[in-house]
Design a protein around this motif. Structure first.
Motif, PDB file in Angstrom:
ATOM      1  N   ALA A 165     -29.350  20.576  68.727  1.00  0.00           N
ATOM      2  CA  ALA A 165     -28.268  20.360  67.764  1.00  0.00           C
ATOM      3  C   ALA A 165     -27.161  21.345  68.115  1.00  0.00           C
ATOM      4  N   PHE A 166     -26.016  20.811  68.510  1.00  0.00           N
ATOM      5  CA  PHE A 166     -24.874  21.679  68.828  1.00  0.00           C
ATOM      6  C   PHE A 166     -24.043  21.896  67.573  1.00  0.00           C
ATOM      7  N   TYR A 167     -23.928  23.151  67.182  1.00  0.00           N
ATOM      8  CA  TYR A 167     -23.058  23.529  66.080  1.00  0.00           C
ATOM      9  C   TYR A 167     -21.721  23.966  66.678  1.00  0.00           C
ATOM     10  N   LEU A 197     -23.632  11.841  66.352  1.00  0.00           N
ATOM     11  CA  LEU A 197     -22.518  12.709  65.947  1.00  0.00           C
ATOM     12  C   LEU A 197     -22.395  12.584  64.434  1.00  0.00           C
ATOM     13  N   VAL A 198     -22.637  13.659  63.735  1.00  0.00           N
ATOM     14  CA  VAL A 198     -22.526  13.589  62.279  1.00  0.00           C
ATOM     15  C   VAL A 198     -21.429  14.527  61.831  1.00  0.00           C
ATOM     16  N   LYS A 199     -20.445  13.928  61.178  1.00  0.00           N
ATOM     17  CA  LYS A 199     -19.316  14.721  60.690  1.00  0.00           C
ATOM     18  C   LYS A 199     -19.434  14.824  59.178  1.00  0.00           C
ATOM     19  N   ALA A 200     -19.266  16.025  58.660  1.00  0.00           N
ATOM     20  CA  ALA A 200     -19.227  16.244  57.209  1.00  0.00           C
ATOM     21  C   ALA A 200     -20.381  15.584  56.470  1.00  0.00           C
ATOM     22  N   ALA A 201     -21.590  15.871  56.924  1.00  0.00           N
ATOM     23  CA  ALA A 201     -22.772  15.285  56.287  1.00  0.00           C
ATOM     24  C   ALA A 201     -22.758  15.538  54.784  1.00  0.00           C
ATOM     25  N   TYR A 202     -23.066  14.520  54.020  1.00  0.00           N
ATOM     26  CA  TYR A 202     -23.167  14.590  52.557  1.00  0.00           C
ATOM     27  C   TYR A 202     -21.892  15.087  51.867  1.00  0.00           C
TER      28      TYR A 202
HETATM   29  N1  SAH Z   1     -24.645  27.847  58.175  1.00  0.00           N
HETATM   30  C1  SAH Z   1     -24.324  26.505  58.594  1.00  0.00           C
HETATM   31  C2  SAH Z   1     -23.709  26.467  59.972  1.00  0.00           C
HETATM   32  C3  SAH Z   1     -22.365  27.100  60.066  1.00  0.00           C
HETATM   33  S1  SAH Z   1     -21.621  26.933  61.636  1.00  0.00           S
HETATM   34  C4  SAH Z   1     -25.577  25.651  58.526  1.00  0.00           C
HETATM   35  O1  SAH Z   1     -26.672  26.190  58.433  1.00  0.00           O
HETATM   36  O2  SAH Z   1     -25.450  24.443  58.560  1.00  0.00           O
HETATM   37  C5  SAH Z   1     -20.516  25.604  61.349  1.00  0.00           C
HETATM   38  C6  SAH Z   1     -21.015  24.334  62.017  1.00  0.00           C
HETATM   39  O3  SAH Z   1     -22.086  23.808  61.275  1.00  0.00           O
HETATM   40  C7  SAH Z   1     -20.022  23.214  62.084  1.00  0.00           C
HETATM   41  O4  SAH Z   1     -19.172  23.348  63.206  1.00  0.00           O
HETATM   42  C8  SAH Z   1     -20.906  22.022  62.221  1.00  0.00           C
HETATM   43  O5  SAH Z   1     -21.356  21.903  63.560  1.00  0.00           O
HETATM   44  C9  SAH Z   1     -22.093  22.415  61.369  1.00  0.00           C
HETATM   45  N2  SAH Z   1     -22.004  21.874  60.005  1.00  0.00           N
HETATM   46  C10 SAH Z   1     -21.939  22.579  58.864  1.00  0.00           C
HETATM   47  N3  SAH Z   1     -21.900  21.777  57.790  1.00  0.00           N
HETATM   48  C11 SAH Z   1     -21.952  20.516  58.271  1.00  0.00           C
HETATM   49  C12 SAH Z   1     -21.959  19.218  57.676  1.00  0.00           C
HETATM   50  N4  SAH Z   1     -21.885  19.065  56.350  1.00  0.00           N
HETATM   51  N5  SAH Z   1     -22.009  18.137  58.470  1.00  0.00           N
HETATM   52  C13 SAH Z   1     -22.102  18.266  59.796  1.00  0.00           C
HETATM   53  N6  SAH Z   1     -22.112  19.454  60.415  1.00  0.00           N
HETATM   54  C14 SAH Z   1     -22.024  20.565  59.671  1.00  0.00           C
END
Ligand code: SAH
Length: 561
Positions: A165-167, A197-202
């Protein structure tokens, strides 16, 4: 002065439903909430804090310092992170600030880290079950970590077949990192590897995209995206990304692929790749992760000043190897095998073989072919119902079936299916009813059912192959059929099937059987054998159940025990 407390709160992906109760409690108890603006807005409605300190994205250290300062002044403070505060969140920073001040748990302010659902988990849940097996998170942000380190981690994780999982995959300024990550991954994984690719989950702007390693960059990836890359056995299924639990799958004939049932998986022979508990060795042939064989060399790259360690280590292929690769590219051949992780799913193919529905003699040639097909690694077992049970590792079950069928052998599925066992028809003397047996096999044989179902078919009233002890017994007598249903073939309370029809017109046999089997298939509980089903529902087709189990009282043993 009364000492305060710091809660470091992970509030999950961002909606009300996925924040823990403890996190809400902590936020409600707090006098101060400190966090990044957007996050504070996300949880604002949950809190009654007197003071909310929201700061910009890059002011993490000052947020941690402010929290410690307020807590030391006696306040209850929540420092918030999205997801889990211990995953690229505020927890580490808060401790670092405290450590700098010589904080000790016993004498200092109280600190409680409240866990939350991290992006790897929330995003995985929206994709199906992509994580499932060994996985890791890698942040592509090189603000606080040298890119050379990140690169090494991507390489190692790719090589070791981790789900990743790439953050922080990309931001306005950092666009190159994800391109590099893809390049490295493609050295070890197939371009078709599933990627989510999941953007802004929930959150309100949630977006989920299923793509592949080769195509992932064609989609929108941003600051709020988590990129989940499958391992070499991850697959797509019905708009989901699934990573199987293990590396072995089972085929049965005419059935979709299925993974081992849990009790089967625990058997030693189901896991030939496991570490041997006596010798400490893993069986060869299962080290399918191709390590880079050629020796590593140091390439000159842009070295940061004063660091010798940050030299980039990459593998070198010999010039001959490279020329061969180039040639095969030109020829359009695939060159995967040399360096892409080929962690194949080991497929075990299971089926039954016999010389035929009525034929009971097997030729030496057929025996030889069977031996060949089973080979050194397969298993051949003779079963009580006059068949060979075959288990072989193969990725091409069709080829095996064709070979066996080509030699006149009869290949049948095993497991919870309908299987017919016919007698030998007195070696052809009483062959009249054979076409009916064959018709049953053709219309119903191999049908998937709630539990295995044995149909016994005997060609005369002697019924010497004991059709009456099968789930469904069919006996040909005076040009008509007798029908028995619901024998309990095994156990202490074994009994014959209930005679439900006598003198059945031959043409009515297959339609009636079809009706019975269909009813059973549709209405039985999973794993419910026919006799149990008949006993429970009391009626099948137009036949009514009668209790066939004996009511004999067992006498006590003379010695009294
Ligand atoms: N503490 C957070 C991570 C912070 S780093 C955690 O445990 O989830 C920030 C990264 O987290 C973002 O660039 C993205 O890759 C991921 N992220 C955080 N919230 C997200 C969400 N709601 N949906 C998708 N990715 C998320």
């Amino acid at each position: 002065m009364k000492k305060g407390k710091i809660f470091v709160v992970g509030f999950g992906p961002g909606d009300r439903e996925h924040i823990t109760k403890r996190a809400v409690d902590a936020l409600q108890q707090s006098d101060h909430i400190i966090g990044y603006k957007t996050y504070v807005e996300l949880i604002e409605h949950l809190v009654t804090a007197k003071k909310i300190v929201s700061t910009g994205m890059t002011e993490e250290v000052s947020r941690a310092q402010e929290a410690v300062k307020q807590a030391e002044a006696g306040h209850i403070v929540s420092v918030i992170s999205s997801g889990d505060a211990g995953v690229y969140g505020m927890a580490g920073l808060v401790y670092e600030v405290l450590i700098e001040r010589g904080w000790k748990e016993e004498t200092g302010i109280a600190v409680e880290v409240v866990p939350g659902i991290s992006a790897i988990n929330s995003c995985a849940s929206l994709l199906g079950a992509p994580v499932m097996h060994d996985s890791c998170t890698i942040s592509l942000s090189d603000h606080l970590t040298p890119w050379t380190v990140i690169e090494k981690r991507i390489e190692a994780a790719a090589m070791a077949d981790f789900v990743i999982a790439f953050y922080n995959p990309k931001s306005g300024r950092r666009t190159r990192q994800i391109v590099e990550a893809q390049r490295i991954l493609l050295k070890y994984r197939s371009p078709e590897t599933p990627v989510g690719l999941v953007k802004a989950a929930y959150r309100e702007t949630q977006k989920v995209i299923l793509t592949s390693l080769s195509d992932m960059l064609e989609h929108d990836i941003g600051m709020l995206t988590t990129v989940v890359v499958g391992n070499s056995s991850t697959f797509f299924y019905d708009n989901k990304i699934i990573t199987p639990r293990g590396y072995q799958r089972k085929y049965t004939l005419g059935d979709e692929q299925q993974i081992w049932k849990p009790h089967q998986r625990l058997k030693k022979e189901a896991e030939p790749w496991a570490l041997d508990q006596v010798t400490g060795e893993a069986k060869t042939g299962y080290e399918k992760i191709e390590t880079i064989k050629s020796k590593p060399i140091k390439l000159k790259t842009q070295e940061p000043p004063n660091t010798k360690q940050n030299q980039k280590i990459i593998s070198e292929k010999s010039s001959v190897e490279m020329a061969q690769m180039a040639l095969s590219r030109v020829k359009g051949e695939t060159i995967k095998a040399d360096f892409i992780v080929q962690q194949k799913i080991e497929s075990i193919f299971e089926f039954a073989v016999s010389p035929g529905v009525s034929n009971k003699t097997i030729t030496p040639k057929q025996m030889q072919l069977l031996a060949e097909v089973v080979g050194e690694d397969g298993q051949l077992e003779y079963t009580p119902d006059h068949r060979f049970y075959v288990k072989i590792p193969t990725d091409n079950p069709n080829n095996v079936i064709e070979k066996l069928k080509g030699s006149g052998l009869y290949v049948m599925p095993i497991g919870d299916v309908l299987n017919l066992k016919a007698c030998d028809f007195c070696y052809g003397e009483k062959a009249e009813s054979i076409p009916y047996a064959e018709e049953i096999m053709e219309t119903l044989g191999g049908m998937k059912l709630p539990k295995e179902l044995h149909v016994g078919f005997n060609g005369c009233g002697m019924a010497c192959y004991r059709a009456v002890f099968d789930d469904i017994g069919i006996v040909y007598r005076k040009k008509k059929f007798d029908l028995f249903i619901g024998a309990k073939p095994v156990g202490r309370t074994a009994h014959a099937g209930q005679p439900v029809a006598e003198g059945l017109d031959p043409e009515a046999l297959v339609p009636l059987l079809t009706k019975i089997v269909k009813e059973y298939k549709e209405n039985a509980h999973p794993n419910e054998r026919l006799f149990k089903y008949f006993k429970r529902v009391k009626k099948i087709a137009h036949f009514t159940y009668q209790d066939m189990s004996s009511k004999i009282k067992i006498e006590e043993a003379p010695c009294g025990d």
